[in-house]
Scaffold this motif. Structure first.
Motif, short mmCIF file in Angstrom:
data_model
loop_
_atom_site.label_atom_id
_atom_site.label_comp_id
_atom_site.label_asym_id
_atom_site.label_seq_id
_atom_site.Cartn_x
_atom_site.Cartn_y
_atom_site.Cartn_z
N HIS A 1 0.83 -1.21 0.00
CA HIS A 1 0.00 0.00 0.00
C HIS A 1 0.87 1.26 0.00
CE1 HIS A 1 -3.26 -2.70 0.52
NE2 HIS A 1 -2.87 -3.08 1.72
N ALA A 2 1.98 1.19 0.73
CA ALA A 2 2.92 2.31 0.73
C ALA A 2 3.49 2.49 -0.68
CB ALA A 2 4.05 2.06 1.72
N SER A 3 3.82 1.39 -1.32
CA SER A 3 4.36 1.48 -2.68
C SER A 3 3.32 2.02 -3.65
CB SER A 3 4.87 0.11 -3.14
OG SER A 3 6.00 -0.22 -2.35
N ALA A 4 2.07 1.64 -3.46
CA ALA A 4 1.00 2.17 -4.33
C ALA A 4 0.84 3.67 -4.13
CB ALA A 4 -0.32 1.45 -4.03
N THR A 5 1.03 4.13 -2.89
CA THR A 5 0.91 5.57 -2.59
C THR A 5 2.05 6.35 -3.24
OG1 THR A 5 -0.13 4.98 -0.49
CG2 THR A 5 0.67 7.25 -0.71
N ILE A 6 3.25 5.81 -3.13
CA ILE A 6 4.40 6.49 -3.75
C ILE A 6 4.27 6.47 -5.27
CG2 ILE A 6 6.93 6.42 -4.03
CD1 ILE A 6 5.94 7.45 -1.24
N GLU A 7 3.78 5.37 -5.80
CA GLU A 7 3.54 5.27 -7.24
C GLU A 7 2.53 6.34 -7.69
OE1 GLU A 7 4.81 3.73 -9.72
OE2 GLU A 7 3.25 4.20 -11.20
N ARG A 8 1.49 6.51 -6.90
CA ARG A 8 0.48 7.54 -7.20
C ARG A 8 1.11 8.93 -7.19
NH1 ARG A 8 -5.03 8.73 -6.96
NH2 ARG A 8 -5.63 10.53 -5.73
N MET A 9 1.98 9.17 -6.21
CA MET A 9 2.65 10.46 -6.12
C MET A 9 3.52 10.70 -7.37
SD MET A 9 5.62 11.69 -3.46
CE MET A 9 6.87 10.65 -4.21
N LEU A 10 4.33 9.71 -7.71
CA LEU A 10 5.28 9.89 -8.82
C LEU A 10 4.56 10.10 -10.15
CD1 LEU A 10 7.87 7.15 -7.82
CD2 LEU A 10 8.26 9.64 -7.80
N GLU A 11 3.58 9.24 -10.40
CA GLU A 11 2.88 9.30 -11.68
C GLU A 11 2.15 10.64 -11.84
OE1 GLU A 11 3.41 7.21 -13.95
OE2 GLU A 11 1.79 7.56 -15.39
N ASN A 12 1.49 11.07 -10.79
CA ASN A 12 0.74 12.33 -10.87
C ASN A 12 1.65 13.55 -10.85
OD1 ASN A 12 -2.27 11.80 -10.95
ND2 ASN A 12 -1.56 10.36 -9.39
N PHE A 13 2.78 13.43 -10.17
CA PHE A 13 3.79 14.48 -10.22
C PHE A 13 4.25 14.65 -11.68
CE2 PHE A 13 8.41 15.37 -10.31
CZ PHE A 13 8.45 16.58 -9.66
N GLY A 14 4.55 13.54 -12.33
CA GLY A 14 4.99 13.58 -13.73
C GLY A 14 3.96 14.24 -14.63
N LEU A 15 2.72 13.85 -14.41
CA LEU A 15 1.63 14.38 -15.22
C LEU A 15 1.46 15.89 -14.99
CD1 LEU A 15 -0.53 13.29 -17.13
CD2 LEU A 15 -1.93 12.71 -15.14
N ALA A 16 1.43 16.29 -13.72
CA ALA A 16 1.17 17.70 -13.39
C ALA A 16 2.34 18.59 -13.79
CB ALA A 16 0.88 17.83 -11.89
N VAL A 17 3.56 18.13 -13.57
CA VAL A 17 4.72 18.97 -13.89
C VAL A 17 4.94 19.05 -15.40
CG1 VAL A 17 7.22 19.27 -13.57
CG2 VAL A 17 5.78 18.62 -11.63
N SER A 18 4.58 17.99 -16.13
CA SER A 18 4.75 18.04 -17.58
C SER A 18 3.88 19.16 -18.18
CB SER A 18 4.41 16.70 -18.24
OG SER A 18 3.02 16.46 -18.16
N THR A 19 2.71 19.40 -17.60
CA THR A 19 1.85 20.47 -18.13
C THR A 19 2.47 21.84 -17.86
OG1 THR A 19 0.48 20.64 -16.15
CG2 THR A 19 -0.25 19.09 -17.83
N LEU A 20 3.12 21.96 -16.71
CA LEU A 20 3.82 23.22 -16.39
C LEU A 20 4.92 23.48 -17.42
CD1 LEU A 20 4.72 23.16 -12.58
CD2 LEU A 20 3.13 24.67 -13.75
N ILE A 21 5.68 22.44 -17.71
CA ILE A 21 6.81 22.60 -18.63
C ILE A 21 6.29 22.87 -20.04
CG2 ILE A 21 8.88 21.53 -19.62
CD1 ILE A 21 9.25 20.00 -17.02
N ASN A 22 5.23 22.18 -20.43
CA ASN A 22 4.68 22.43 -21.77
C ASN A 22 4.22 23.88 -21.95
OD1 ASN A 22 5.13 19.80 -22.49
ND2 ASN A 22 2.98 19.18 -22.51
N VAL A 23 3.73 24.49 -20.89
CA VAL A 23 3.24 25.87 -21.01
C VAL A 23 4.38 26.89 -20.86
CG1 VAL A 23 1.72 27.64 -20.02
CG2 VAL A 23 0.93 25.28 -20.20
N LEU A 24 5.21 26.70 -19.85
CA LEU A 24 6.19 27.75 -19.49
C LEU A 24 7.61 27.43 -19.93
CD1 LEU A 24 4.94 28.23 -15.83
CD2 LEU A 24 4.55 29.80 -17.74
N ASP A 25 7.90 26.16 -20.04
CA ASP A 25 9.26 25.68 -20.34
C ASP A 25 10.33 26.44 -19.55
OD1 ASP A 25 11.08 24.01 -21.41
OD2 ASP A 25 10.90 24.71 -23.49
N PRO A 26 10.22 26.44 -18.21
CA PRO A 26 11.17 27.21 -17.40
C PRO A 26 12.59 26.66 -17.50
CG PRO A 26 9.78 25.84 -15.99
CD PRO A 26 9.28 25.67 -17.39
N GLN A 27 13.55 27.53 -17.25
CA GLN A 27 14.96 27.08 -17.26
C GLN A 27 15.33 26.37 -15.97
OE1 GLN A 27 14.62 30.43 -18.51
NE2 GLN A 27 15.32 30.17 -20.61
#
Ligand SMILES: [Zn+2]
Length: 309
Positions: free
Chosen positions: A224-250
């Motif tokens: 269950h801990a691993s499922a929680t960390i997996e949820r964090m990582l996958e959604n982090f990737g998804l959410a941050v990719s949208t930030l980069i697609n819009v702003l492409d910060p350095q």
């Protein structure tokens, strides 16, 4: 004399902190003082606590400020000049910039605390180490909530509605948990510390804090801990990719308790690669902050000064 000092105040729900920096060398802290906000005593009391703190520091230095930058929990609505989105709710709807100017007799500039975090890390913190010439910097806060701040050409972007950088309330999970903002499934309700702890509880029936969940995952003993960390990582990737697609910060700087998890900087970046519009390549330096708790008050001090840098 006053011009050689730069004043900032971090107006938190628990503490109000004032820092005075040397204008000639912003890394030099001339004075630093705190006072309890005593937010439960109401809005007028908060303003008077700020005035008390400023007069205390002024007496210490023998100099009064003419301008003070403030980091605030919510934002000043640029259209109405009143506060909104503050978790210190007595501030909401109040013309805080005008009230502070009246109470202190100084010019004030207000910005959300996440924006101040991004500004401070840009000029005085982590960004200086990886790319001091960065034109676009995004500061992420991942902790009890999820927020962010955007700095372009050294200036914080508050935006038309005052919500510049507020990616924590982008909708990430359709049909997800209801948010205080009135929508559901916001980024904040998926990858903040409390949201991840709640997810772990929902699948395991056990209450654990994030550090324990992480430890159990790393030990490989708790699916269950691993499922929680997996949820964090996958959604982090998804959410941050949208930030980069819009702003492409350095540079992206990640603060907050969850932001401290090392896996975000390894496996988390792999997940961003899955979703980014760049053939799976992420060159963005994604780094931890350098200033710790000081970022808010230093960023506040920079609100007037950043034009000159
Ligand atoms: Zn929300």
């Amino acid at each position: 004399m006053e011009k050689s000092y730069v004043w900032g105040i971090d107006l938190g729900g628990t503490k109000i902190e004032c820092a005075v920096l040397s204008a000639a060398d912003l890394t030099q802290v001339i004075a630093r003082e705190r006072i309890d906000t005593e937010a439960s005593k109401g809005y007028e009391h908060i303003i008077s606590q700020v005035a008390r703190l400023v007069s205390r520091v002024s007496e210490q230095l023998g100099v009064s400020p003419t301008r003070i930058g403030f980091a605030t929990p919510g934002v000043l609505n640029p259209a109405t000049q009143t506060m909104k989105n503050c978790n210190t709710t007595s501030m909401n709807g109040r013309p805080m910039a005008a009230d502070l100017t009246k109470a202190l007799g100084v010019e004030v500039r207000l910005a959300n605390d996440a924006n101040c975090f991004a500004l401070a890390e840009t000029h005085l913190g982590a960004v200086q180490d990886v790319n001091p010439k960065a034109e676009v910097v995004f500061g992420i806060i991942m902790g009890t909530g999820v927020g962010g701040g955007l700095v372009v050409h050294g200036q914080v972007i508050n935006g038309l509605h005052g919500i510049g950088g507020e990616w924590g309330h982008n909708i990430l999970e359709e049909g997800g948990k209801a948010c205080y903002c009135g929508k559901s499934g916001c980024v904040e309700h998926v990858i903040s510390g409390p949201a991840l702890e709640e997810f772990y509880f929902s699948i395991s029936g056990q209450k654990l804090r994030m550090p324990q969940i992480l430890q159990a995952h790393l030990a490989g003993t708790d699916i269950h801990a691993s499922a929680t960390i997996e949820r964090m990582l996958e959604n982090f990737g998804l959410a941050v990719s949208t930030l980069i697609n819009v702003l492409d910060p350095q540079v992206i700087v990640i603060g907050g308790g969850v932001g401290n998890i090392d896996l975000l900087y390894t496996e988390g970046i792999e997940r961003i690669k899955k979703y980014i519009f760049n053939s799976g390549e992420v060159l963005t330096p994604i780094v931890k902050p350098k200033l710790g708790d000081s970022a808010g008050v230093f960023g506040a001090a920079l609100l007037f000064h950043s034009e000159a840098i």
